[in-house]
Design a protein around this motif. Structure first.
Motif, mmCIF file in Angstrom:
data_model
loop_
_atom_site.group_PDB
_atom_site.id
_atom_site.type_symbol
_atom_site.label_atom_id
_atom_site.label_comp_id
_atom_site.label_asym_id
_atom_site.label_seq_id
_atom_site.Cartn_x
_atom_site.Cartn_y
_atom_site.Cartn_z
ATOM 1 N N ARG A 37 0.830 -1.188 0.000
ATOM 2 C CA ARG A 37 0.000 0.000 0.000
ATOM 3 C C ARG A 37 0.868 1.242 0.000
ATOM 4 N NH1 ARG A 37 -2.826 0.339 6.028
ATOM 5 N NH2 ARG A 37 -0.944 0.920 7.208
ATOM 6 N N MET A 59 -1.012 -6.860 10.301
ATOM 7 C CA MET A 59 -1.645 -5.807 9.514
ATOM 8 C C MET A 59 -2.933 -6.257 8.848
ATOM 9 S SD MET A 59 1.505 -3.914 7.565
ATOM 10 C CE MET A 59 0.382 -2.743 6.806
ATOM 11 N N LEU A 75 -8.564 -5.928 5.797
ATOM 12 C CA LEU A 75 -8.123 -5.123 6.939
ATOM 13 C C LEU A 75 -9.233 -5.232 7.974
ATOM 14 C CD1 LEU A 75 -6.939 -1.945 4.980
ATOM 15 C CD2 LEU A 75 -5.617 -3.989 5.549
ATOM 16 N N ALA A 78 -10.754 -1.272 10.003
ATOM 17 C CA ALA A 78 -10.120 -0.165 9.272
ATOM 18 C C ALA A 78 -10.114 1.117 10.104
ATOM 19 C CB ALA A 78 -10.850 0.069 7.960
ATOM 20 N N ASP A 82 -5.631 3.899 7.409
ATOM 21 C CA ASP A 82 -5.576 2.896 6.347
ATOM 22 C C ASP A 82 -5.965 3.472 4.989
ATOM 23 O OD1 ASP A 82 -6.833 0.508 8.706
ATOM 24 O OD2 ASP A 82 -4.763 0.726 7.993
ATOM 25 N N TYR A 86 -3.903 0.669 -2.599
ATOM 26 C CA TYR A 86 -3.489 -0.706 -2.330
ATOM 27 C C TYR A 86 -3.180 -1.412 -3.651
ATOM 28 C CZ TYR A 86 -4.794 -0.138 2.514
ATOM 29 O OH TYR A 86 -4.844 0.295 3.819
#
Lengths: 112, 114
Positions: A37, A59, A75, A78, A82, A86
């Motif tokens: 990311r 993560m 994720l 989130a 974040d 990605y």
């Protein structure tokens, strides 16, 4: 390296799970799925990678379908931090082939 | 994991001049790479920096325009030569760990050419 297809953008509410899909229908048997990311104004950050089994780290989680033609990065909770682009990348993971080919990625926006 | 730093973090340059970007890694890495990220675009690999020998360039990139050095395992430089406004981009270096599985990136150098 196999080509990947990702949605250009996604929104997710803060605190909810963000599920980012990736299609890699031409993936070869020795190619891994990698996720990176890039938060605005920073260099890309490694998240996770896997071959065929589901993987989890601090993560995220990576779910790879049985036929390996697609995967989902999760994720679990989130946060606003974040918010990033990605990238899903497939490559053979061995010496002499460490180059990464970045596609356009998914711009994930976490909504407060 | 490796921590990678770059200098300068940003610069504004005049066309026709050259800029050398430095990349320092805090631990030994096997491979080092240089990428370019044009405004609003994804990353494009420029070249692989080989220790003690000439870099390996990707299609569309040449040594005369982007000379690269890597004198040891933890340091590399990229020079953007004879710059034009089209060279305005973010330039990033990266390095792979000893197993070659993951790649770590520097914060990037933001270059604006006027």
């Amino acid at each position: 390296d196999a080509k990947t297809t990702q949605p250009p953008s996604m929104d997710c509410a803060e605190g909810r799970a963000a599920n980012l899909p990736c299609n890699h229908s031409t993936i070869s048997g020795n190619e891994y799925v990698y996720w990176y990311r890039q938060i605005h104004s920073q260099g890309p950050q490694y998240i996770i990678h896997g071959l065929k089994n589901n993987e989890t780290n601090e993560m995220a989680s990576l779910i790879i379908t049985e036929d390996r033609k697609s995967s989902t990065l999760i994720l679990p909770h989130a946060t606003l931090r974040d918010t990033a682009v990605y990238y899903c990348i497939v490559r053979v993971a061995h010496f002499g082939n460490e180059k990464l080919t970045f596609g356009t990625g998914t711009r994930l926006t976490i909504i407060p | 994991s490796a921590v990678i730093s770059q200098k300068p973090s940003r610069d504004i340059c005049q066309r026709g001049t050259s800029l050398t970007i430095q990349c320092q890694v805090d631990s030994q890495v096997t491979m080092m790479f240089w990428y370019r990220q044009q405004p609003g675009q994804s990353l494009t690999l420029i070249a692989t920096a080989n220790q003690g020998s000439e870099a390996t360039y990707e299609s569309g990139f040449v040594i005369d325009k982007f000379p690269i050095s890597r004198p040891n395992l933890t340091f590399s430089t990229l020079t953007v030569s004879n710059m034009s406004p089209e060279d305005s981009s973010i330039y990033l270096c990266s390095g792979t760990g000893p197993l070659g599985e993951t790649q770590y990136f520097g914060p990037g150098t933001r270059l604006l050419v006027l």
